[in-house]
Design a protein around this motif. Structure first.
Motif, PDB file in Angstrom:
ATOM      1  N   LEU A 260      30.043 166.368   9.285  1.00  0.00           N
ATOM      2  CA  LEU A 260      29.958 167.503  10.194  1.00  0.00           C
ATOM      3  C   LEU A 260      30.046 168.767   9.355  1.00  0.00           C
ATOM      4  CD1 LEU A 260      30.050 168.823  13.052  1.00  0.00           C
ATOM      5  CD2 LEU A 260      32.548 168.744  12.852  1.00  0.00           C
ATOM      6  N   VAL A 261      29.096 169.679   9.539  1.00  0.00           N
ATOM      7  CA  VAL A 261      29.143 170.964   8.850  1.00  0.00           C
ATOM      8  C   VAL A 261      29.802 171.979   9.783  1.00  0.00           C
ATOM      9  CG1 VAL A 261      27.812 172.819   7.774  1.00  0.00           C
ATOM     10  CG2 VAL A 261      27.078 170.430   7.508  1.00  0.00           C
ATOM     11  N   VAL A 262      30.871 172.592   9.309  1.00  0.00           N
ATOM     12  CA  VAL A 262      31.576 173.613  10.083  1.00  0.00           C
ATOM     13  C   VAL A 262      31.399 174.957   9.383  1.00  0.00           C
ATOM     14  CG1 VAL A 262      33.827 174.456  10.853  1.00  0.00           C
ATOM     15  CG2 VAL A 262      33.259 172.034  11.087  1.00  0.00           C
ATOM     16  N   ALA A 263      30.811 175.903  10.103  1.00  0.00           N
ATOM     17  CA  ALA A 263      30.616 177.257   9.577  1.00  0.00           C
ATOM     18  C   ALA A 263      31.822 178.104   9.970  1.00  0.00           C
ATOM     19  CB  ALA A 263      29.330 177.862  10.125  1.00  0.00           C
ATOM     20  N   THR A 264      32.644 178.441   8.993  1.00  0.00           N
ATOM     21  CA  THR A 264      33.909 179.127   9.258  1.00  0.00           C
ATOM     22  C   THR A 264      33.734 180.642   9.388  1.00  0.00           C
ATOM     23  OG1 THR A 264      34.373 179.338   6.886  1.00  0.00           O
ATOM     24  CG2 THR A 264      35.185 177.354   8.000  1.00  0.00           C
ATOM     25  N   LYS A 265      34.780 181.271   9.912  1.00  0.00           N
ATOM     26  CA  LYS A 265      34.875 182.737  10.003  1.00  0.00           C
ATOM     27  C   LYS A 265      33.750 183.335  10.852  1.00  0.00           C
ATOM     28  CE  LYS A 265      36.918 182.502   5.388  1.00  0.00           C
ATOM     29  NZ  LYS A 265      36.956 182.984   4.000  1.00  0.00           N
ATOM     30  N   ILE A 266      33.342 182.595  11.890  1.00  0.00           N
ATOM     31  CA  ILE A 266      32.205 183.038  12.701  1.00  0.00           C
ATOM     32  C   ILE A 266      32.548 184.278  13.519  1.00  0.00           C
ATOM     33  CG2 ILE A 266      32.684 181.595  14.738  1.00  0.00           C
ATOM     34  CD1 ILE A 266      29.234 182.371  13.109  1.00  0.00           C
ATOM     35  N   ASP A 267      33.833 184.554  13.697  1.00  0.00           N
ATOM     36  CA  ASP A 267      34.221 185.766  14.432  1.00  0.00           C
ATOM     37  C   ASP A 267      33.792 187.034  13.694  1.00  0.00           C
ATOM     38  OD1 ASP A 267      37.152 186.613  12.936  1.00  0.00           O
ATOM     39  OD2 ASP A 267      36.534 184.522  12.809  1.00  0.00           O
ATOM     40  N   LYS A 268      33.473 186.904  12.414  1.00  0.00           N
ATOM     41  CA  LYS A 268      33.020 188.056  11.627  1.00  0.00           C
ATOM     42  C   LYS A 268      31.539 188.360  11.861  1.00  0.00           C
ATOM     43  CE  LYS A 268      37.023 188.033   9.425  1.00  0.00           C
ATOM     44  NZ  LYS A 268      38.076 189.026   9.719  1.00  0.00           N
ATOM     45  N   THR A 269      30.848 187.449  12.561  1.00  0.00           N
ATOM     46  CA  THR A 269      29.413 187.602  12.804  1.00  0.00           C
ATOM     47  C   THR A 269      29.168 188.003  14.256  1.00  0.00           C
ATOM     48  OG1 THR A 269      28.903 185.903  11.158  1.00  0.00           O
ATOM     49  CG2 THR A 269      27.180 186.412  12.760  1.00  0.00           C
ATOM     50  N   PRO A 270      28.358 189.033  14.512  1.00  0.00           N
ATOM     51  CA  PRO A 270      28.044 189.416  15.898  1.00  0.00           C
ATOM     52  C   PRO A 270      27.455 188.241  16.670  1.00  0.00           C
ATOM     53  CG  PRO A 270      27.234 191.072  14.348  1.00  0.00           C
ATOM     54  CD  PRO A 270      27.694 189.903  13.524  1.00  0.00           C
ATOM     55  N   LYS A 271      27.798 188.140  17.945  1.00  0.00           N
ATOM     56  CA  LYS A 271      27.332 187.012  18.757  1.00  0.00           C
ATOM     57  C   LYS A 271      25.811 186.920  18.800  1.00  0.00           C
ATOM     58  CE  LYS A 271      31.414 186.558  21.682  1.00  0.00           C
ATOM     59  NZ  LYS A 271      31.970 186.525  23.052  1.00  0.00           N
ATOM     60  N   SER A 272      25.148 188.053  18.723  1.00  0.00           N
ATOM     61  CA  SER A 272      23.685 188.062  18.790  1.00  0.00           C
ATOM     62  C   SER A 272      23.039 187.408  17.570  1.00  0.00           C
ATOM     63  CB  SER A 272      23.176 189.504  18.916  1.00  0.00           C
ATOM     64  OG  SER A 272      23.571 190.269  17.785  1.00  0.00           O
ATOM     65  N   LYS A 273      23.808 187.239  16.497  1.00  0.00           N
ATOM     66  CA  LYS A 273      23.248 186.689  15.259  1.00  0.00           C
ATOM     67  C   LYS A 273      23.705 185.260  14.972  1.00  0.00           C
ATOM     68  CE  LYS A 273      22.779 191.210  12.991  1.00  0.00           C
ATOM     69  NZ  LYS A 273      23.122 192.023  11.798  1.00  0.00           N
ATOM     70  N   ARG A 274      24.510 184.695  15.849  1.00  0.00           N
ATOM     71  CA  ARG A 274      25.127 183.405  15.529  1.00  0.00           C
ATOM     72  C   ARG A 274      24.150 182.237  15.569  1.00  0.00           C
ATOM     73  NH1 ARG A 274      31.177 184.204  18.247  1.00  0.00           N
ATOM     74  NH2 ARG A 274      31.609 186.129  17.082  1.00  0.00           N
ATOM     75  N   LEU A 275      23.206 182.253  16.488  1.00  0.00           N
ATOM     76  CA  LEU A 275      22.205 181.189  16.514  1.00  0.00           C
ATOM     77  C   LEU A 275      21.374 181.204  15.237  1.00  0.00           C
ATOM     78  CD1 LEU A 275      20.901 181.153  20.208  1.00  0.00           C
ATOM     79  CD2 LEU A 275      22.285 179.414  19.048  1.00  0.00           C
ATOM     80  N   HIS A 276      21.087 182.401  14.763  1.00  0.00           N
ATOM     81  CA  HIS A 276      20.341 182.532  13.508  1.00  0.00           C
ATOM     82  C   HIS A 276      21.151 181.967  12.344  1.00  0.00           C
ATOM     83  CE1 HIS A 276      17.831 184.158  10.325  1.00  0.00           C
ATOM     84  NE2 HIS A 276      18.902 184.736   9.810  1.00  0.00           N
ATOM     85  N   VAL A 277      22.453 182.215  12.350  1.00  0.00           N
ATOM     86  CA  VAL A 277      23.327 181.698  11.296  1.00  0.00           C
ATOM     87  C   VAL A 277      23.279 180.169  11.269  1.00  0.00           C
ATOM     88  CG1 VAL A 277      25.749 181.395  10.616  1.00  0.00           C
ATOM     89  CG2 VAL A 277      24.890 183.671  11.186  1.00  0.00           C
ATOM     90  N   ALA A 278      23.404 179.555  12.445  1.00  0.00           N
ATOM     91  CA  ALA A 278      23.376 178.090  12.525  1.00  0.00           C
ATOM     92  C   ALA A 278      22.033 177.542  12.035  1.00  0.00           C
ATOM     93  CB  ALA A 278      23.637 177.647  13.959  1.00  0.00           C
ATOM     94  N   LYS A 279      20.951 178.188  12.441  1.00  0.00           N
ATOM     95  CA  LYS A 279      19.612 177.748  12.029  1.00  0.00           C
ATOM     96  C   LYS A 279      19.439 177.870  10.519  1.00  0.00           C
ATOM     97  CE  LYS A 279      14.694 178.624  12.906  1.00  0.00           C
ATOM     98  NZ  LYS A 279      13.714 179.466  13.652  1.00  0.00           N
ATOM     99  N   GLN A 280      19.936 178.970   9.974  1.00  0.00           N
ATOM    100  CA  GLN A 280      19.826 179.217   8.538  1.00  0.00           C
ATOM    101  C   GLN A 280      20.583 178.153   7.738  1.00  0.00           C
ATOM    102  OE1 GLN A 280      22.012 182.669   6.825  1.00  0.00           O
ATOM    103  NE2 GLN A 280      20.006 183.375   6.137  1.00  0.00           N
TER     104      GLN A 280
END
Length: 198
Positions: free
Chosen positions: A138-158
């Protein structure tokens, strides 16, 4: 899973020191200072069971945390910290490889990446290593609260693209500060460790 009793069973540096209880184990891997200890503390609802530090490379042993005598969390030394000597890095690598490739109770690995940055070459190598040995990951992307909600899907895709993620693996966005991703991570842990409904 509600965790009532947590104890650090042993900090191991060799296979002879591993616990012999036979409980399923989940290993937590990631670059130094990616937030492993914070993730573990959040999952077990303890503030400082796993030691957090602003100093990369603090964890230098395999730390086995016993959860209610049902499951072990194994905190693995972080990788990719340049200031650790080559000798120490080689020692860590051998210790980690022995654990990952020979440990029978190991059911899966949580690989942490920093959501604020693209996965590094070390992250990619580690994921490929886990897949080579067919370890459920399982890949867990930490510290996601530092990323604006509008960009989070892009982060996961990246992250999925950069790691070339298998279809059987997933990315969960997580924040130890807000608790985002907590339930999703626990769901994966219970399923992987065979603890669902127990």
């Amino acid at each position: 899973m509600d965790v009532h009793d947590v104890k650090l069973t042993i900090s191991a540096v060799a296979a002879a020191q591993y616990p012999e209880d036979g409980h399923p184990e989940i290993a937590f891997l990631g670059r130094s200072n990616v937030g492993k200890s914070s993730l573990i503390n959040k999952l077990i609802q303890r503030k400082a069971m796993a030691r957090t530090s602003g100093v990369p490379g603090k964890t230098q042993t395999l730390n086995f945390y016993d959860l209610d005598s049902r499951l072990f969390f194994v905190d693995v030394p972080g990788y990719g910290y340049a200031k650790v000597s080559k000798t120490a890095r080689a020692k860590f690598a051998a210790m980690i490889e022995t654990y990952l490739t020979t440990r029978q109770p190991l059911r899966g690995v949580v690989l942490l990446v920093d959501s604020r940055h693209e996965p590094t070459a070390d992250d990619i190598s580690m994921y490929q290593y886990l897949k080579y040995y067919q370890l459920r990951t399982l890949v867990v992307a930490t510290k996601i609260d530092k990323t604006p909600k509008s960009k989070r899907l892009h982060v996961a895709k990246q992250i999925k693209q950069r790691l070339d993620l298998n279809q059987t693996d997933d990315v969960i966005l997580f924040s130890a500060t807000t608790g985002e991703g907590y339930e999703a991570v626990w769901s994966w842990l219970e399923q992987t460790a065979g603890l669902e409904g127990r």
